[in-house]
Design a protein around this motif. Structure first.
Motif, short mmCIF file in Angstrom:
data_model
loop_
_atom_site.label_atom_id
_atom_site.label_comp_id
_atom_site.label_asym_id
_atom_site.label_seq_id
_atom_site.Cartn_x
_atom_site.Cartn_y
_atom_site.Cartn_z
N PRO A 1 0.47 1.54 -7.58
CA PRO A 1 -0.35 2.94 -8.31
C PRO A 1 -1.58 2.73 -7.79
O PRO A 1 -2.09 1.27 -6.55
N GLU A 2 -2.12 3.80 -7.40
CA GLU A 2 -3.91 3.64 -7.18
C GLU A 2 -4.78 3.03 -6.47
O GLU A 2 -5.06 2.92 -5.42
N THR B 1 0.89 -1.28 0.10
CA THR B 1 -0.36 0.00 0.03
C THR B 1 0.63 1.57 0.20
O THR B 1 0.63 2.20 0.57
N GLY B 2 2.53 1.23 -0.03
CA GLY B 2 2.49 2.78 -0.74
C GLY B 2 2.94 2.95 -1.26
O GLY B 2 2.55 3.10 -2.71
N SER B 3 3.41 4.33 -1.86
CA SER B 3 3.09 5.38 -2.56
C SER B 3 3.71 4.29 -4.57
O SER B 3 3.67 5.26 -5.11
N GLU B 4 4.80 3.81 -3.81
CA GLU B 4 5.04 2.72 -5.11
C GLU B 4 4.34 2.03 -6.21
O GLU B 4 4.06 1.90 -7.22
N ARG C 1 -3.39 0.52 -4.83
CA ARG C 1 -2.71 0.60 -3.15
C ARG C 1 -4.85 0.35 -2.94
O ARG C 1 -4.99 -0.48 -1.29
N ASN C 2 -5.68 1.04 -3.30
CA ASN C 2 -7.16 0.86 -2.32
C ASN C 2 -7.72 -0.95 -2.77
O ASN C 2 -8.24 -1.69 -1.52
N LYS D 1 -5.83 -2.35 -0.25
CA LYS D 1 -6.40 -1.89 1.55
C LYS D 1 -7.52 -2.99 2.20
O LYS D 1 -7.90 -3.04 2.97
#
Length: 373
Positions: free
Chosen positions: A281-282, A276-279, A285-286, A289
């Motif tokens: 893609p959004e 879920t890190g910034s590396e 990550r979602n 999570k």
């Protein structure tokens, strides 16, 4: 011309020139080499090849490198060899990009001459010709999947083939969210994973399980056929924790409408792809999570972790899993990920594939999905 094949001279021509330059006869050279004159005559006539031993002898006799005669013989032999079957080059081109042999083994393609194999591959990838197949020769730059490994792309299209033949009701987001709540009760007993295919189908989702091709490292995919979402899974890691994480990850893609324009291909979700890190893609990550929170509520997991870290006993694991109403293996999976300790509680990571396959539309593990064409 005598002594030539396809304009490549027989080695004997060069030997005759050396004899003439030295003023030697064939008998003289046979004497120097210590061989019968009949053997030398056969070499000069191109009826007998120059062996590595004879190449060394000619080199010493004429005071040149032995490789000269070895290379002359090799060039002459190659010129006389029959041209290979044209299928060789064309099949090599296909195999260099796609795992053709594995696709044939899996029943996705039928072994045949190169031209028919190319036609099958074009049909497999829904292309008008072999030059339109993604990642093959000139088509590579035209493909929207230019960065996707070929084995993953082949797997994706197999999922697509199977999904296109499935009949499901119209997709309902409301029904899917209701099914998510119902599926919670099936996270305790591994055998209950057999209910997943039915629940997804009732929501209008085409759920397909296809065994991964070697080295593809693919976990799942989400895409749409018209307004009907498709979830494909490989069950690459046959474990209860990985199954529920990947499934919920793909369901989140469906809920968010991801993959409508271009399939979302997920790989290595147990590794970097599941973070879920910034590396990451959004949209990934979602999905990660939501998947983690579904397996074990993040707040509950955080509290359990802080209270017990760094010592997690068997009793702690079983007690927490019972309270969360999930199989212990699902909790173990979350702990292993958080601690980066892949040796913990391995005995609880039970297999679920056979239960899933008992009701899902599947392809692989010795069986081929029945398709109409």
């Amino acid at each position: 011309m005598d002594g030539f094949v396809n304009d490549v001279p027989a080695p004997g021509l060069f030997i005759r020139e050396e004899l003439e330059a030295r003023g030697w006869t064939q008998s003289d050279l046979a004497y120097v080499l210590g061989i019968a004159e009949s053997e030398l005559s056969a070499i000069l006539a191109g009826k007998r090849g120059i062996t590595p031993e004879r190449a060394k002898a000619f080199g010493k006799a004429f005071d040149v490198a032995a490789e000269l005669f070895a290379n002359l013989q090799n060039a002459y032999d190659l010129s006389r060899a029959r041209e290979p079957d044209p299928n060789v080059e064309r099949k090599a081109r296909l195999q260099s990009v796609y795992p053709i042999r594995d696709m044939i083994k899996r029943g996705w393609l039928i072994d045949s001459a190169a031209s028919l194999l190319e036609a099958q591959l074009a049909s497999f990838f829904e292309a008008s010709s072999i030059n339109e197949v993604p990642q093959l020769a000139h088509a590579a730059m035209k493909s929207n999947y230019g960065d996707v490994p070929a084995a993953q792309l082949a797997w994706l299209y197999r999922v697509r083939q199977i999904a296109k033949e499935m009949v499901v009701p119209a997709y309902s987001e409301k029904a899917l969210r209701k099914a998510l709540a119902e599926m919670k009760q099936y996270m305790i007993d591994p055998a209950d994973t057999r209910h997943v295919a039915r629940l997804l189908s009732e929501c209008g989702i085409r759920y397909v399980v296809v065994e991964a091709l070697p080295n593809s490292k693919i976990d799942g995919v989400c895409f749409w056929i018209d307004d009907s979402p498709v979830i494909g899974m490989s069950i690459l890691k046959d474990r209860i924790d990985n199954f529920w994480f990947v499934l919920r990850h793909e369901i989140e893609h469906v809920l968010q409408g991801d993959g409508r324009d271009l399939a979302i291909i997920d790989s290595e979700l147990e590794g970097a792809g599941g973070g879920t890190g910034s590396e990451v893609p959004e949209q990934e990550r979602n999905a990660n999570k939501e998947a983690a929170d579904y397996c074990v509520p993040i707040r509950e997991m955080e509290s359990f972790f802080l209270r017990k870290n760094p010592f997690f006993s068997e009793r702690d694991l079983l007690g927490f899993a019972k309270r969360m109403q999930v199989h212990p293996g699902i909790v173990a999976g979350q702990l292993r990920r958080r601690l980066n300790r892949w040796d913990l509680f391995s005995k609880h990571l039970v297999k679920i594939r056979q239960s899933v396959l008992s009701t899902a539309m599947c392809d692989g593990w010795g069986q081929v999905a029945p398709l109409s064409n």
